[in-house]
Design a protein around this motif. Structure first.
Motif, PDB file in Angstrom:
ATOM      1  N   VAL A  65       0.851  -1.190   0.000  1.00  0.00           N
ATOM      2  CA  VAL A  65       0.000   0.000   0.000  1.00  0.00           C
ATOM      3  C   VAL A  65       0.889   1.244   0.000  1.00  0.00           C
ATOM      4  N   PRO A  66       0.643   2.214  -0.884  1.00  0.00           N
ATOM      5  CA  PRO A  66       1.478   3.421  -0.930  1.00  0.00           C
ATOM      6  C   PRO A  66       1.378   4.236   0.362  1.00  0.00           C
ATOM      7  N   VAL A  67       2.446   4.976   0.640  1.00  0.00           N
ATOM      8  CA  VAL A  67       2.494   5.788   1.843  1.00  0.00           C
ATOM      9  C   VAL A  67       1.988   7.202   1.544  1.00  0.00           C
ATOM     10  N   ILE A  68       1.435   7.850   2.528  1.00  0.00           N
ATOM     11  CA  ILE A  68       1.036   9.258   2.440  1.00  0.00           C
ATOM     12  C   ILE A  68       2.289  10.079   2.757  1.00  0.00           C
ATOM     13  N   GLY A  69       2.882  10.667   1.744  1.00  0.00           N
ATOM     14  CA  GLY A  69       4.174  11.322   1.911  1.00  0.00           C
ATOM     15  C   GLY A  69       4.163  12.442   2.933  1.00  0.00           C
ATOM     16  N   ASP A  70       3.073  13.206   2.998  1.00  0.00           N
ATOM     17  CA  ASP A  70       3.015  14.341   3.916  1.00  0.00           C
ATOM     18  C   ASP A  70       2.927  13.915   5.381  1.00  0.00           C
ATOM     19  N   SER A  71       2.742  12.617   5.636  1.00  0.00           N
ATOM     20  CA  SER A  71       2.599  12.158   7.024  1.00  0.00           C
ATOM     21  C   SER A  71       3.942  11.859   7.690  1.00  0.00           C
ATOM     22  N   ARG A  72       5.042  12.074   6.990  1.00  0.00           N
ATOM     23  CA  ARG A  72       6.351  11.771   7.569  1.00  0.00           C
ATOM     24  C   ARG A  72       6.580  12.629   8.815  1.00  0.00           C
ATOM     25  N   PRO A  73       6.874  12.025   9.958  1.00  0.00           N
ATOM     26  CA  PRO A  73       7.118  12.821  11.178  1.00  0.00           C
ATOM     27  C   PRO A  73       8.456  13.542  11.099  1.00  0.00           C
ATOM     28  N   ARG A  74       8.638  14.518  11.978  1.00  0.00           N
ATOM     29  CA  ARG A  74       9.864  15.306  11.957  1.00  0.00           C
ATOM     30  C   ARG A  74      11.082  14.486  12.357  1.00  0.00           C
ATOM     31  N   ALA A  75      10.881  13.499  13.176  1.00  0.00           N
ATOM     32  CA  ALA A  75      12.003  12.673  13.650  1.00  0.00           C
ATOM     33  C   ALA A  75      11.622  11.198  13.518  1.00  0.00           C
ATOM     34  N   VAL A  76      12.655  10.360  13.436  1.00  0.00           N
ATOM     35  CA  VAL A  76      12.421   8.912  13.380  1.00  0.00           C
ATOM     36  C   VAL A  76      11.716   8.469  14.658  1.00  0.00           C
ATOM     37  N   VAL A  77      10.703   7.649  14.511  1.00  0.00           N
ATOM     38  CA  VAL A  77       9.953   7.159  15.669  1.00  0.00           C
ATOM     39  C   VAL A  77      10.765   6.082  16.368  1.00  0.00           C
ATOM     40  N   ARG A  78      10.985   6.276  17.671  1.00  0.00           N
ATOM     41  CA  ARG A  78      11.707   5.316  18.498  1.00  0.00           C
ATOM     42  C   ARG A  78      10.737   4.760  19.535  1.00  0.00           C
ATOM     43  N   PRO A  90      10.724   0.337  25.662  1.00  0.00           N
ATOM     44  CA  PRO A  90       9.934  -0.813  26.124  1.00  0.00           C
ATOM     45  C   PRO A  90       8.575  -0.376  26.657  1.00  0.00           C
ATOM     46  N   ASN A  91       7.552  -1.132  26.264  1.00  0.00           N
ATOM     47  CA  ASN A  91       6.161  -0.906  26.673  1.00  0.00           C
ATOM     48  C   ASN A  91       5.549   0.348  26.076  1.00  0.00           C
ATOM     49  N   ARG A  92       6.207   0.960  25.095  1.00  0.00           N
ATOM     50  CA  ARG A  92       5.625   2.113  24.412  1.00  0.00           C
ATOM     51  C   ARG A  92       5.112   1.683  23.049  1.00  0.00           C
ATOM     52  N   SER A  93       4.202   2.492  22.463  1.00  0.00           N
ATOM     53  CA  SER A  93       3.542   2.134  21.213  1.00  0.00           C
ATOM     54  C   SER A  93       3.748   3.195  20.138  1.00  0.00           C
ATOM     55  N   ALA A  94       3.672   2.767  18.892  1.00  0.00           N
ATOM     56  CA  ALA A  94       3.648   3.654  17.738  1.00  0.00           C
ATOM     57  C   ALA A  94       2.403   3.320  16.929  1.00  0.00           C
ATOM     58  N   TYR A  95       2.015   4.239  16.042  1.00  0.00           N
ATOM     59  CA  TYR A  95       0.730   4.094  15.368  1.00  0.00           C
ATOM     60  C   TYR A  95       0.859   4.467  13.896  1.00  0.00           C
ATOM     61  N   ALA A  96      -0.013   3.880  13.093  1.00  0.00           N
ATOM     62  CA  ALA A  96      -0.131   4.256  11.682  1.00  0.00           C
ATOM     63  C   ALA A  96      -1.597   4.169  11.295  1.00  0.00           C
ATOM     64  N   THR A  97      -2.055   5.143  10.529  1.00  0.00           N
ATOM     65  CA  THR A  97      -3.436   5.133  10.048  1.00  0.00           C
ATOM     66  C   THR A  97      -3.464   4.570   8.633  1.00  0.00           C
ATOM     67  N   TRP A 126       4.898   5.734  10.468  1.00  0.00           N
ATOM     68  CA  TRP A 126       4.704   5.481  11.890  1.00  0.00           C
ATOM     69  C   TRP A 126       4.666   6.817  12.627  1.00  0.00           C
ATOM     70  N   GLN A 127       3.711   6.937  13.541  1.00  0.00           N
ATOM     71  CA  GLN A 127       3.530   8.161  14.301  1.00  0.00           C
ATOM     72  C   GLN A 127       3.792   7.889  15.784  1.00  0.00           C
ATOM     73  N   PRO A 128       4.293   8.900  16.528  1.00  0.00           N
ATOM     74  CA  PRO A 128       4.622   8.674  17.930  1.00  0.00           C
ATOM     75  C   PRO A 128       3.421   8.649  18.863  1.00  0.00           C
ATOM     76  N   SER A 129       2.237   9.037  18.377  1.00  0.00           N
ATOM     77  CA  SER A 129       1.054   9.061  19.241  1.00  0.00           C
ATOM     78  C   SER A 129      -0.188   8.714  18.426  1.00  0.00           C
ATOM     79  N   ARG A 130      -1.196   8.269  19.135  1.00  0.00           N
ATOM     80  CA  ARG A 130      -2.478   7.946  18.498  1.00  0.00           C
ATOM     81  C   ARG A 130      -3.094   9.197  17.884  1.00  0.00           C
ATOM     82  N   GLU A 131      -2.987  10.310  18.583  1.00  0.00           N
ATOM     83  CA  GLU A 131      -3.564  11.561  18.101  1.00  0.00           C
ATOM     84  C   GLU A 131      -2.915  11.986  16.785  1.00  0.00           C
ATOM     85  N   ALA A 132      -1.587  11.845  16.697  1.00  0.00           N
ATOM     86  CA  ALA A 132      -0.895  12.223  15.476  1.00  0.00           C
ATOM     87  C   ALA A 132      -1.312  11.321  14.311  1.00  0.00           C
TER      88      ALA A 132
END
Length: 204
Positions: free
Chosen positions: A115-128, A131-138, A194-200
């Motif tokens: 599936v192609p990526v939405i180019g404008d959704s690239r975050p400012r920094a690489v998502v890290r 442990p026990n933390r989550s990342a998200y993608a819509t 990948w986004q650092p938060s659900r809201e993002a």
């Protein structure tokens, strides 16, 4: 006949010898249990998932791998034509998505392109991921009023899909939460970085 006192002294001496032998045997086997009791094996400390060490990149960074992550996917409430993908790091080391900034999704048998990526959704920094933390993608499953409303091949319900963290990896199957199917129009589908938060992630 021996006196009662002599008999008691003999019995006491016998018990003392028996107790001494039992304590000696317990000390010899290193346990506080009886000598004939089975030893209890001590399990080794848990290591990395699947017994391997996560791959490292420049600067000692650790790339996120499927063995380190738990995956969840489902349609957010009151959000049309969207699916939220969540990954949680259940390992003991921080990892990142520097090598591949967005998930490679496959709706079908995996022979079609991701599936192609939405180019404008690239975050400012690489998502890290600590442990026990989550990342998200819509995942945009289609367009409003598009073909995904039909029951044909272009708008079919799915209960699971393939996902890879990089182009060289074999896709893993991710099931939707509750196995509730989501209708997807593969040609129109898009995914965010990948986004650092659900809201993002849900902004897209």
């Amino acid at each position: 006949m021996p006196s009662v006192t002599a008999a008691r002294r003999a019995l006491t001496a016998g018990l003392t010898v028996t107790l001494a032998l039992a304590l000696t045997a317990a000390c010899q086997n290193g346990l506080g249990n009886r000598a004939d009791a089975p030893a209890t094996a001590v399990s080794p400390a848990p290591g990395p998932p699947h017994g391997g060490t996560p791959p490292t990149g420049p600067g000692g960074r650790v790339a996120c791998t499927p063995e380190m992550l738990r995956f969840h996917a489902g349609a957010p409430p009151r959000t049309a034509h969207r699916m939220l993908l969540t990954v949680t790091n259940y390992g003991y080391r921080t990892c990142d998505f520097a090598a591949q900034g967005y998930p490679l999704l496959h709706f079908g048998d995996g022979r079609h392109r991701a599936v192609p990526v939405i180019g404008d959704s690239r975050p400012r920094a690489v998502v890290r991921l600590a442990p026990n933390r989550s990342a998200y993608a819509t995942v945009r499953t289609g367009t409003a009023g598009g073909r995904h409303h039909t029951a044909g091949p272009a708008g079919r319900p799915i209960a699971q899909f393939g996902m890879a963290l990089n182009a060289r990896a074999t896709p893993v199957q991710v099931g939707l939460d509750g196995r509730t199917p989501v209708r997807v129009d593969p040609p129109a589908a898009r995914v965010t970085y990948w986004q650092p938060s659900r809201e993002a992630a849900l902004k897209w």
